[in-house]
Design an enzyme around this catalytic site. Structure first.
Site, mmCIF file in Angstrom:
data_model
loop_
_atom_site.group_PDB
_atom_site.id
_atom_site.type_symbol
_atom_site.label_atom_id
_atom_site.label_comp_id
_atom_site.label_asym_id
_atom_site.label_seq_id
_atom_site.Cartn_x
_atom_site.Cartn_y
_atom_site.Cartn_z
ATOM 1 N N LYS A 22 0.896 -1.099 -0.216
ATOM 2 C CA LYS A 22 -0.168 -0.033 -0.045
ATOM 3 C C LYS A 22 0.611 1.361 0.030
ATOM 4 O O LYS A 22 0.766 2.287 -0.767
ATOM 5 C CB LYS A 22 -0.772 0.027 1.286
ATOM 6 C CG LYS A 22 -1.716 1.294 1.681
ATOM 7 C CD LYS A 22 -2.224 1.277 2.764
ATOM 8 C CE LYS A 22 -2.444 2.548 3.427
ATOM 9 N NZ LYS A 22 -1.471 3.306 4.206
ATOM 10 N N ASN A 23 1.732 1.298 0.998
ATOM 11 C CA ASN A 23 2.801 2.626 1.072
ATOM 12 C C ASN A 23 3.439 2.736 -0.094
ATOM 13 O O ASN A 23 4.056 4.019 -0.310
ATOM 14 C CB ASN A 23 3.271 2.630 2.491
ATOM 15 C CG ASN A 23 2.115 2.905 3.331
ATOM 16 O OD1 ASN A 23 0.865 3.244 3.115
ATOM 17 N ND2 ASN A 23 2.435 2.799 4.797
ATOM 18 N N CYS A 120 -4.993 8.661 8.778
ATOM 19 C CA CYS A 120 -5.454 8.126 10.377
ATOM 20 C C CYS A 120 -4.876 9.182 11.236
ATOM 21 O O CYS A 120 -3.833 9.904 11.081
ATOM 22 C CB CYS A 120 -4.461 7.014 10.484
ATOM 23 S SG CYS A 120 -4.928 5.602 9.495
ATOM 24 N N ARG A 125 0.116 15.674 13.045
ATOM 25 C CA ARG A 125 0.930 15.276 11.959
ATOM 26 C C ARG A 125 1.378 16.234 11.126
ATOM 27 O O ARG A 125 0.919 16.478 10.060
ATOM 28 C CB ARG A 125 -0.012 14.176 10.980
ATOM 29 C CG ARG A 125 -0.176 13.077 11.831
ATOM 30 C CD ARG A 125 -1.081 11.782 11.143
ATOM 31 N NE ARG A 125 -0.334 11.188 9.967
ATOM 32 C CZ ARG A 125 -0.467 10.031 9.345
ATOM 33 N NH1 ARG A 125 -1.696 9.670 9.392
ATOM 34 N NH2 ARG A 125 0.344 9.386 8.658
ATOM 35 N N ASP A 310 3.515 0.652 12.127
ATOM 36 C CA ASP A 310 2.161 0.138 11.503
ATOM 37 C C ASP A 310 2.052 -1.327 11.942
ATOM 38 O O ASP A 310 0.935 -1.903 11.344
ATOM 39 C CB ASP A 310 2.207 0.419 9.927
ATOM 40 C CG ASP A 310 2.304 1.945 9.607
ATOM 41 O OD1 ASP A 310 1.955 2.630 10.332
ATOM 42 O OD2 ASP A 310 2.658 2.076 8.214
ATOM 43 N N ARG A 402 -9.294 0.496 3.641
ATOM 44 C CA ARG A 402 -8.297 1.478 2.892
ATOM 45 C C ARG A 402 -7.112 0.750 2.709
ATOM 46 O O ARG A 402 -6.378 1.065 1.937
ATOM 47 C CB ARG A 402 -8.015 2.544 3.900
ATOM 48 C CG ARG A 402 -9.228 3.743 3.963
ATOM 49 C CD ARG A 402 -8.795 4.703 4.741
ATOM 50 N NE ARG A 402 -7.298 5.010 4.576
ATOM 51 C CZ ARG A 402 -6.051 5.560 5.410
ATOM 52 N NH1 ARG A 402 -6.757 5.986 6.712
ATOM 53 N NH2 ARG A 402 -5.169 5.511 5.125
HETATM 54 N N1 EPU Z 1 7.116 14.509 11.082
HETATM 55 C C1 EPU Z 1 7.231 15.717 11.429
HETATM 56 N N2 EPU Z 1 7.498 16.810 10.478
HETATM 57 C C2 EPU Z 1 7.035 16.258 8.987
HETATM 58 C C3 EPU Z 1 6.795 14.945 8.831
HETATM 59 C C4 EPU Z 1 6.611 14.215 9.855
HETATM 60 O O1 EPU Z 1 7.708 16.064 12.514
HETATM 61 O O2 EPU Z 1 7.040 17.092 8.053
HETATM 62 C C5 EPU Z 1 6.875 13.509 12.026
HETATM 63 C C6 EPU Z 1 5.673 12.833 12.589
HETATM 64 O O3 EPU Z 1 4.850 13.718 13.271
HETATM 65 C C7 EPU Z 1 5.947 11.469 13.146
HETATM 66 C C8 EPU Z 1 7.197 11.087 12.376
HETATM 67 O O4 EPU Z 1 7.764 12.272 11.645
HETATM 68 O O5 EPU Z 1 6.102 11.830 14.445
HETATM 69 C C9 EPU Z 1 7.275 10.112 11.117
HETATM 70 O O6 EPU Z 1 6.220 10.501 10.545
HETATM 71 P P1 EPU Z 1 6.482 10.258 8.903
HETATM 72 O O7 EPU Z 1 6.631 11.561 7.940
HETATM 73 O O8 EPU Z 1 7.574 9.050 8.814
HETATM 74 O O9 EPU Z 1 4.953 9.483 8.496
HETATM 75 P P2 EPU Z 1 4.059 9.635 7.334
HETATM 76 O O10 EPU Z 1 4.669 9.762 6.149
HETATM 77 O O11 EPU Z 1 2.849 10.684 7.578
HETATM 78 C C10 EPU Z 1 3.882 7.010 6.678
HETATM 79 C C11 EPU Z 1 2.777 6.018 6.559
HETATM 80 C C12 EPU Z 1 2.223 5.649 7.716
HETATM 81 C C13 EPU Z 1 3.319 5.288 8.732
HETATM 82 C C14 EPU Z 1 4.595 6.156 8.915
HETATM 83 C C15 EPU Z 1 5.733 6.009 9.633
HETATM 84 C C16 EPU Z 1 2.118 6.398 4.267
HETATM 85 C C17 EPU Z 1 0.702 7.206 3.525
HETATM 86 N N3 EPU Z 1 1.657 6.598 5.781
HETATM 87 O O12 EPU Z 1 3.234 8.239 7.387
HETATM 88 O O13 EPU Z 1 1.385 4.662 7.464
HETATM 89 O O14 EPU Z 1 2.858 4.991 9.964
HETATM 90 O O15 EPU Z 1 4.872 6.792 7.344
HETATM 91 O O16 EPU Z 1 6.097 4.715 8.936
HETATM 92 O O17 EPU Z 1 2.766 5.864 3.594
HETATM 93 C C18 EPU Z 1 -0.474 3.001 7.911
HETATM 94 O O18 EPU Z 1 -0.096 2.723 6.827
HETATM 95 O O19 EPU Z 1 -1.451 2.455 8.777
HETATM 96 C C19 EPU Z 1 0.216 4.449 8.201
HETATM 97 C C20 EPU Z 1 -0.273 4.928 9.077
#
Ligand code: EPU
Length: 436
Positions: A22-23, A120, A125, A310, A402
């Site tokens: 998915k990701n 989620c 975020r 995850d 999803r």
């Molecule tokens: N963060 C910041 N600033 C940013 C971006 C992130 O401080 O600009 C922080 C976040 O608050 C968090 C950490 O960095 O504490 C990690 O966030 P990350 O950006 O890695 O998460 P994401 O890209 O929003 C993706 C996956 C999530 C998964 C996370 C971590 C997708 C669409 N989502 O989210 O997947 O939990 O990486 O591995 O790829 C899921 O599949 O259930 C899911 C939620």
């Protein structure tokens, strides 16, 4: 409103094929608009998040053709930035990965406009690292009134040196996509190393980009003027595989997972083995077997190659079924323990203190009416329901759909007693059991 009904207690036996990641899919679909030529994507998971993104691309003028199960062709020749229909923004608001459109629109047009992303809810975020990256590449970014707009001052992004203050999967992906067609060299330091980061790099490179170092903590991208079309098959989903492994651990039985990359599962396999689960690796499959009692263990989630956040809720459900006291610490998100309240309805004994849950295993969970608060929380409810005595009813399963292709069908084929029932809306939660 669909609910899942699970009669727990059946061990799982047989073989399950894991779908595409998915990701990876949700990054690669938006990135396809960088290509001047038809992109054929194979091993695409059939889940609502990918459907939504493909629909968003059609709203932008792309032609999307589904060839057979798991294969689509995207022709982005006529993609436009203006006008974009309101219908598209309703969809971009719903999912997290819609923010990858900012990177891909910037790469394609030197300008971008989308809504703040949904996804989620596990606390704040922020997207500051995405903005930092785009700004370093020469874009002016504005965030306000629920929208993000960005424009490259010189019409095309320029390569730059970017250090991420936080290891972020999303920021790493967004900057990689934007930089693929920027002018000159981009170096991104302190990047995420998840398997889907490598998959995105492989996709971009197969379409003519020059991305090196994905999978390490420094990625170097030499921008090219444009990408061409081609065919690319996605990697299997690490988290879907981990979820079935956790289901076998909790419910017992022996299941072979096919279409997996065992290396991506190392962190999950290691923890399950500590708990007494047998995990045997083959080339592109793993056999998971649990016959005796589960032992307690301690788990902390971390960016890859650490134990994935995850998989944290699914691991929580398994630890409820283990002998003794375990600890589960969330190292990525501020607030990913909402599902614990649902597990308690099933008899789980858990204390949450900040980012750590202390779990006292119980001899048997009991079925109850519970809610899927989000995608992985929902997966945890399914796992708990499979292991529990009696019937578990799960509400809000749209969150589960999803990200899991045909979860009900795949589990039924393994011998689980699970079905999806349509419950009229007024009958859901009649006594307000799950309100608030
Ligand atoms: N963060 C910041 N600033 C940013 C971006 C992130 O401080 O600009 C922080 C976040 O608050 C968090 C950490 O960095 O504490 C990690 O966030 P990350 O950006 O890695 O998460 P994401 O890209 O929003 C993706 C996956 C999530 C998964 C996370 C971590 C997708 C669409 N989502 O989210 O997947 O939990 O990486 O591995 O790829 C899921 O599949 O259930 C899911 C939620």
């Amino acid at each position: 409103m669909d609910h899942y009904l699970i009669q727990g207690g059946n061990p799982l036996h047989g073989e399950v094929e894991i779908s595409g990641a998915k990701n990876a899919a949700v990054a690669i679909i938006p990135a396809a608009i960088l290509c001047h030529g038809v992109c054929r994507i194979e091993n695409l998971p059939e889940i609502s998040d990918t459907d939504t993104l493909l629909h968003i691309l059609t709203c932008m003028g792309a032609r999307v053709r589904t060839l057979d199960r798991g294969t689509v062709e995207i022709d982005a020749a006529d993609v436009r930035l203006d006008p974009l229909p309101d219908e598209m923004f309703e969809m971009t608001r719903r999912i997290r990965a819609s923010y990858y459109l900012i990177g891909s629109m910037l790469g394609r047009f030197g300008a971008a406009r989308s809504t703040m992303p949904g996804g989620c809810n596990f606390g704040e975020r922020p997207i500051d690292q995405h903005v930092k990256g785009f700004t370093a590449l020469g874009a002016q970014v504005e965030v306000g009134s629920g929208f993000i707009t960005a424009r490259a001052s010189s019409g095309r992004l320029r390569g730059s040196h970017i250090y991420l203050d936080k290891v972020s999967v999303g920021a790493t992906i967004n900057i990689m996509i934007a930089a693929a067609t920027a002018e000159g060299l981009t170096v991104i330091e302190n990047v995420a190393r998840e398997p889907h980061i490598v998959d995105l790099a492989n996709f971009l490179n197969s379409m003519g980009a020059d991305v090196r170092g994905a999978g390490t903590d420094v990625i170097k991208i030499r921008g090219v003027s444009s990408l061409h079309g081609g065919t690319y098959a996605l990697i299997p989903d690490q988290i879907e595989a981990g979820t079935y492994m956790a289901a076998v651990a909790a419910a017992g039985g022996a299941v072979k997972l096919t279409n997996v990359i065992p290396k991506h599962l190392d962190c999950i396999s290691a923890k399950l083995r500590e708990m007494g689960v047998e995990v045997t690796e083959f080339g592109d499959s793993v056999l998971v077997r649990r016959e005796g009692a589960l032992r307690n263990t301690n788990i902390k989630t971390l960016p890859y190659p650490g134990f994935p956040t995850d998989m944290q809720p699914q691991a929580g459900a398994v630890l409820c079924c283990a002998n003794g006291i375990s600890s589960l610490t969330e190292g990525v998100w501020d607030n990913r323990f909402k599902y614990i309240a649902e597990l308690r309805k099933m008899g789980a004994v858990v204390d949450v203190n900040g980012r750590t849950a202390v779990i006292q295993g119980v001899p048997r969970l009991t079925g109850a009416k519970v809610r899927a608060h989000d995608l992985r929380a929902g997966a945890a409810m399914v796992i708990a329901g499979l292991a529990a005595e009696g019937v578990t009813e799960i509400e809000d399963v749209r969150f589960i759909e999803r990200g899991y292709q045909d979860l009900v069908g795949k589990l039924r084929a393994l011998g689980a007693d699970i079905r999806c029932v349509d419950v009229p809306e007024e009958e859901t939660d009649p006594a307000g059991i799950n309100a608030g």
